[in-house]
Design an enzyme around this catalytic site. Structure first.
Site, PDB file in Angstrom:
ATOM      1  CB  SER A 243       0.936  34.365  27.494  1.00 44.36           C
ATOM      2  OG  SER A 243       1.403  35.259  28.439  1.00 44.36           O
ATOM      3  CE  LYS A 244      -6.925  35.193  25.710  1.00 48.09           C
ATOM      4  NZ  LYS A 244      -6.957  36.197  24.499  1.00 48.09           N
ATOM      5  NE  ARG A 245       4.063  37.097  30.542  1.00 47.18           N
ATOM      6  CZ  ARG A 245       4.285  35.750  30.350  1.00 47.18           C
ATOM      7  NH1 ARG A 245       2.972  35.042  30.545  1.00 47.18           N
ATOM      8  NH2 ARG A 245       5.243  35.181  30.204  1.00 47.18           N
ATOM      9  N   GLY A 247      -0.384  40.943  25.136  1.00 49.15           N
ATOM     10  CA  GLY A 247      -1.411  41.479  24.107  1.00 49.15           C
ATOM     11  C   GLY A 247      -2.185  40.326  23.459  1.00 49.15           C
TER      12      GLY A 247
END
Length: 473
Positions: A243-245, A247
């Site tokens: 996920s975006k956490r 990157g």
């Protein structure tokens, strides 16, 4: 039968790493088997779908080098086919109208929760009389169509996971047509795959739970069932879903950071699959030839940013400088740097190409090629700027001014000769000069950097450093 695969994203977001990997596996399998690869946009969710996301998905696939056969297939253009198929299942006795409201269903779910038993629709509407149905129709009640799940077991062989079994008793009579006359995912997918003559469905293993429902629909129509291959999910280093956490997750974000499409394609192939030997850098042709769907791993793949950067740096290093010029130039111009011709930038690329991981690095790590440093590495000052450094550099500037053939070999010869005359180590000049002209402790070979920057720039930067660093000390 000719091999046919499809990649079927929903245009509710950008093309992400997981979707791109799935598309690549489908594409490789079709190209390996001289088959067709189709792009299907599943845009029946009108509220969440957008043309912007469709374009983003198309751009991402094209950037990766994935081409598809025929025109793009849009689900929104086939709604009537799905609706007709749902009514056909009612006619055949494999589905029925359900008049239960959301409030009624929610109440039944809460009752099941209170009793601590799994919720399952009680088939109330399956047993309605014709009079009861007419009554609900006159009342204007909304109705859905539910698939009537038969008794028994649904078994299928998955290329990746082997034999998978589902007890039909654990499958709810699922809705196939909503009250607003829009089909649900499982219904539309089956109709599409049948009409498109898809032979192999290669997708993420988060779809395994959908597969028995889809197989039941295939069987109800008497249609051929495609071969299924559910590939593992991609996880972050913490082994949680990517996920975006972790990157960037959208493919085009990697393009904008300066990753090469060949490197991204190559890397994504190795997330859950390998050719079975020690090869890591492989061309498209080699990947097509080596791809074997049976070698897709069952366990989830771990996305390793460092490994991707290494692979990208290898692709950069292997490119011809002239080819790199076309790729690097947009990044340089994005930062506002312009050149009358490409000669200077080619020299920069020659020096930097073995040191960068992404195209953006040519500008961020090589900023000193494009503008005078505004800061100097503090650790470098403490380590290399000694009491007599300013005096020695001031004197050496006079030596630089007299050099006519300003090339790396001549610069090096003059510097070492000067160091011998002053009875100092060459490093006592090399390190502070590098700091003065780049602002950094690390760079490509100093003499090559000095040649590329040119005599005038080199002298100006050394004098600037003498003024500024002496003040700081």
């Amino acid at each position: 039968m000719k091999t046919k695969t499809r990649f079927a994203p929903s245009p509710t977001g950008h093309l992400h790493i997981g979707g791109a990997r799935t598309a690549i596996f489908n594409w490789l399998f079709s190209r390996k088997n001289k088959g067709d690869f189709f792009l299907r946009i599943e845009n029946t969710d009108r509220e969440r779908s957008s043309e912007e996301m469709v374009q983003s998905i198309v751009d991402g696939l094209k950037w990766l080098g994935l081409n598809w056969d025929n025109d793009i297939y849009y689900q929104s253009e086939h709604i009537n086919e799905y609706v007709s198929a749902c009514y056909e299942l009612v006619k055949r006795g494999h589905a029925y109208f359900c008049y239960c409201s959301e409030e009624e269903l929610e109440m039944k779910r809460k009752e099941a929760e209170q009793k601590r038993i799994p919720y399952k629709y009680d088939r109330k509407c399956l047993y309605l009389s014709e009079e009861e149905k007419l009554k609900y129709e006159r009342e204007g009640r909304g109705r859905t169509i539910r698939f009537k799940v038969p008794d028994g077991e649904t078994v299928f062989f998955d290329v990746v996971h082997g034999e998978i079994r589902f007890k039909n008793s654990e499958i709810d009579d699922f809705i196939i047509l909503r009250s607003d006359n829009t089909p649900v995912y499982n219904m539309a997918v089956v109709v599409d795959d049948h009409n498109m003559e898809i032979t192999h469905v290669i997708r993420g293993d988060d779809h395994i739970s959908n597969t028995p429902k889809q197989i039941l629909i295939y069987q109800a129509f008497g249609w051929d069932i495609p071969v299924f291959a559910h590939v593992p999910l991609i996880l972050g280093p913490d082994r949680k879903r990517l996920s975006k956490r972790h990157g960037a997750t959208a493919v085009l974000e990697y393009r904008d950071k300066g990753f090469l499409p060949e490197a991204m394609f190559n890397y994504l192939c190795f997330l859950g699959w390998s050719p079975g030997d020690n090869r890591e850098i492989m061309s498209i042709e080699e990947l097509i030839d080596a791809f074997d769907i049976t070698k897709i791993q069952k366990k989830s793949a771990i996305f390793d940013q460092a490994k991707l950067e290494w692979m990208n740096s290898e692709y950069i290093r292997r490119k011809e400088n002239v080819e790199l010029l076309k790729l690097v130039k947009p990044f340089v111009e994005k930062h506002g740097y312009k050149f009358e011709d490409d000669t200077y930038l080619l020299k920069v690329i020659t020096l930097m190409k073995d040191r960068v991981k992404v195209l953006e690095d040519f500008v961020t790590f090589g900023k000193y090629f494009f503008e005078d440093p505004v800061d100097y590495d503090r650790e470098g000052i403490e380590k290399y700027w000694k009491d007599k450094t300013s005096e020695i550099l001031s004197e050496f500037v006079s030596r630089i001014e007299k050099i006519e053939d300003y090339t790396a070999p001549v610069i090096e010869r003059e510097l070492r000769s000067f160091a011998d005359e002053k009875n100092i180590k060459a490093g006592d000049l090399i390190h502070p000069i590098r700091l003065a002209i780049t602002g950094m402790r690390i760079s490509p070979g100093l003499f090559e950097v000095m040649e590329v920057l040119g005599k005038e720039t080199t002298i100006r930067r050394i004098k600037n450093a003498l003024d500024r660093i002496s003040v700081k000390n």
